[in-house]
Design an enzyme around this catalytic site. Structure first.
Site, mmCIF file in Angstrom:
data_model
loop_
_atom_site.group_PDB
_atom_site.id
_atom_site.type_symbol
_atom_site.label_atom_id
_atom_site.label_comp_id
_atom_site.label_asym_id
_atom_site.label_seq_id
_atom_site.Cartn_x
_atom_site.Cartn_y
_atom_site.Cartn_z
ATOM 1 N N LYS A 1 100.588 39.099 13.315
ATOM 2 C CA LYS A 1 101.721 38.008 13.783
ATOM 3 C C LYS A 1 102.162 38.018 15.161
ATOM 4 O O LYS A 1 101.799 38.931 15.682
ATOM 5 C CB LYS A 1 103.122 38.192 12.735
ATOM 6 C CG LYS A 1 103.825 39.498 12.894
ATOM 7 C CD LYS A 1 104.833 39.238 13.820
ATOM 8 C CE LYS A 1 105.690 38.183 13.906
ATOM 9 N NZ LYS A 1 106.603 37.914 14.937
ATOM 10 N N THR B 1 107.368 35.546 11.465
ATOM 11 C CA THR B 1 108.485 34.819 12.228
ATOM 12 C C THR B 1 108.377 33.555 12.647
ATOM 13 O O THR B 1 108.419 32.307 12.005
ATOM 14 C CB THR B 1 109.137 35.749 13.583
ATOM 15 O OG1 THR B 1 107.980 35.934 14.490
ATOM 16 C CG2 THR B 1 109.407 36.922 12.899
ATOM 17 N N ASN C 1 111.894 28.137 21.698
ATOM 18 C CA ASN C 1 112.395 29.132 22.270
ATOM 19 C C ASN C 1 114.076 28.934 22.703
ATOM 20 O O ASN C 1 114.856 29.602 22.900
ATOM 21 C CB ASN C 1 111.957 29.868 23.413
ATOM 22 C CG ASN C 1 110.690 30.521 23.040
ATOM 23 O OD1 ASN C 1 110.898 31.550 22.305
ATOM 24 N ND2 ASN C 1 109.421 30.470 23.175
ATOM 25 N N SER D 1 118.899 29.664 16.317
ATOM 26 C CA SER D 1 119.948 28.526 15.606
ATOM 27 C C SER D 1 119.356 28.269 14.192
ATOM 28 O O SER D 1 118.398 28.724 14.011
ATOM 29 C CB SER D 1 120.186 27.446 16.451
ATOM 30 O OG SER D 1 118.866 26.633 16.778
ATOM 31 N N THR E 1 99.650 44.219 19.754
ATOM 32 C CA THR E 1 100.316 42.871 19.739
ATOM 33 C C THR E 1 101.680 43.186 19.096
ATOM 34 O O THR E 1 101.996 44.311 18.801
ATOM 35 C CB THR E 1 99.474 41.982 18.778
ATOM 36 O OG1 THR E 1 100.260 40.684 18.957
ATOM 37 C CG2 THR E 1 99.307 42.431 17.589
#
Lengths: 408, 408
Positions: free
Chosen positions: A181, A155, A403, A408, A192
């Site tokens: 990830k 991500t 963050n 957006s 995780t």
């Protein structure tokens, strides 16, 4: 920029017999992005998982727990772009529908599929796009696709995370490969954000849960980026049982120890890679706390240091404002801590002794260490023989930018 | 820029009979800066304080505790620029020497002086400069110098913090005035970085500790900027006993309740001002948690939300990424939390119900609230009748800048 972490090469990642991986672009949140991954597992594998302790656990985590309890797992499906968390009953239904869609294609039962989601919380999972993308993912499946999978689950990660090694078990060569990830909302508790490991070793199904727990304990449960325990943390370990050695029936046997050590090494690389690629990270910091009464209190102190925004911003600035570390030790919650016994090293530099500045400490020595990209903070509590280590990163402008702009 | 907080005007701050304040520039860390403040208290006052629970408490905090136990406090001395924390035995000696130096000038005993320090940790207190500055500070002493004192105790604060009000006690008009400072390393546990309040009300000495504790509980112990509990948190309440009413002997009497309520209002303004002026703050956020089994678990959830870097950066960005709040509720540590009962409001906007997105919730409504400078987050736990509120601020680029550059 990840800290001393480069992208893996496909040829360095060993296929694991009995396991194929396929990746597709399903436009779950953005177009032209690998965002849907399937893992197809031959019959006869042993599978176990550990999951987030967040009480607000995501729908796929709940479904994983159910399906693992039923046993005989044959496939996994992982989407990015949407966490399917904070989505209530509807989210559960969509996670189940995802499993059913993949099961139909593979001609297995929905209960044989484990679902995983990562991404934005509290938005409905776009089931239609996942269902539409699954055939391409299944068609892509091949044993050599570990790097594609590592890319497919990213991500805000900037570097794909995959590690591999082999180990001899009773003379047979066994492969171990894993991917993970992370990036943000990282303070795993049991596992995780997403971590997957597979081996072709033969492991008795009864041992798998213990193995998964021990691997998570020694790796993912020792890292933190921002202290935010995710709703979706999942760590799954698969033994395909294809290798040519006698089945391991105890983790304390020579074969069991050899496998565990080798897998732990990969698990630690995967976990540390998440910190090295923590959102905005510019430094990789090991926080070692020694001289505690228990390992638990050592971890408590280590996490207080690793979570302190003031400590983390000082590391970002390479500012040896090391009193902030002492302050974090002090508020870590050890009620009977004696501050006059506290000792602090930064790498080899002795900063504080008996709770005060070391007479020989010179700020330029602290500064020199703070400028490095890998730093060990070592705290002595002076009250016992226990020790533990936690790995973390610094806190930079980019953490805020990433963050603030995530959606957006 | 502090959030909806402007500098106090000297004429709005009521002098408190029996108390004079003097401020000097002693060049403790930087020149041309008010950095040394003395408070001179007439004989006969009642004084109590609450202090940091950080086990690594600063030398002046240790000395304050000793001197308050001895009683009959007649003066306070406060320096900025150096926290005298993490300084071991030498730091204690310097804190005592500071008291002795002021005591000599005032012809009182060193034990009648309370010392306070705030600033950088783990550097030796520059005793020579403090001693050299004290005569000027004492010479400056006057009842009307509350604003000067509020300025004199600032470190990274951008706005001086002082509030005042009066209250009628048994027909007598009583003054209450207080000052505070904060900005970073703010997650008080018993008290803030520095908070001082005085009243000319007549309060029995036996009540003072209870009064100080209750005021801190309802104000400073409900705010957080970054979760870092300071080594120096100190909150002192002084009753000079000069007012023309009968001595208050119970906080549950009508007079006791009236005084406590009025003082709590000022204490809350002082505490909230610290958050409004939190390092890099652009928003003031009240986190109210309702429907808990106990007040303690409500605070636990409220602090998890208020400390989450992900929640705080989302507020900075005005991004209604509100799943991050649900995630924080989930990891707050309530083992038997039922996520299907969680409810979330942002001001009047109903965001989540039964642990999932509210069907009527529209992102533009969340966005509208997130853009405001003052926001109330309201979480329902659905498991009891308890409630509590914590005040915090967002987490911005400027927080990182301020703390990366603090000592440069």
């Amino acid at each position: 920029m990840a800290v001393n972490l480069s992208a893996p090469r496909a040829e360095d990642l060993r296929p694991v017999a009995g396991l194929r991986i396929g990746v597709a672009e399903a436009a779950i949140r953005k177009v032209n992005r690998k965002d849907l991954t399937v893992v197809l597992i031959d019959a006869g594998a042993s599978v176990a998982g550990v999951f987030t302790q967040n009480r607000f656990c995501a729908a796929p985590v709940q479904v994983c727990r159910e399906h693992l309890a039923a046993g005989d797992i044959r496939a996994m499906v992982i989407n990015t772009g949407n966490a399917n968390a904070g989505t209530g009953e509807d989210g559960l239904a969509r996670a189940r529908a995802t499993c059913a869609a993949l099961a139909r294609q593979l001609n297995i039962a929905p209960q044989q599929v484990l679902p995983f989601s990562t991404g934005v919380i509290m938005e409905p999972l776009p089931l239609d796009r996942i269902e539409a993308g699954l055939p391409a993912a299944v068609a892509d499946a091949a044993p050599g696709h570990w790097l594609r999978a590592a890319e497919g689950i990213m991500t805000t990660d900037t570097v794909a995370k995959a590690f591999s090694r082999s180990v001899k078990i009773d003379g047979a060569e066994v492969s171990i490969t894993g991917i993970s990830k992370g990036a943000g909302m990282i303070r795993p508790n049991m596992a995780t954000m997403l971590g997957f490991m597979a081996t072709d070793a033969k492991v008795a199904p009864a041992l798998m849960q213990q193995l998964a727990r021990e691997l998570a304990e020694g790796s993912f449960n020792r890292v933190t980026v921002d202290g935010d325990t995710s709703t979706n943390d999942s760590f799954v370990v698969i033994a395909t049982n294809k290798a040519a050695h006698a089945t391991i029936t105890s983790l304390d046997s020579p074969a069991g120890r050899a496998l565990r050590e080798a897998m732990l090494e990969v698990a630690r690389q995967l976990a540390q890679a998440i910190v090295r690629d923590g959102e905005g990270a510019t430094k990789f910091i090991a926080v070692r706390v020694e001289g505690g009464k228990t390992g638990e209190e050592c971890r408590q102190v280590a996490y207080a240091i690793a979570h302190s925004p003031l400590v983390k911003t000082a590391f970002f600035a390479s500012d040896p404002n090391l009193g902030r570390i002492l302050a974090a030790v002090g508020y870590a919650g050890i009620a009977d801590l004696d501050q006059t016994k506290i000792d602090l090293h930064l790498d080899e530099v002795h900063v504080a002794v008996k709770g005060g500045r070391h007479p020989a400490y010179r700020e330029e020595d602290g500064q020199r260490v703070m400028k490095k990209s890998e730093i060990t903070v070592r705290v002595g509590l002076g009250r016992g023989d226990a020790a533990d280590t936690v790995w973390t990163c610094d806190f930079s402008h980019d953490y805020v930018s990433i963050n603030a702009d995530y959606r957006s």
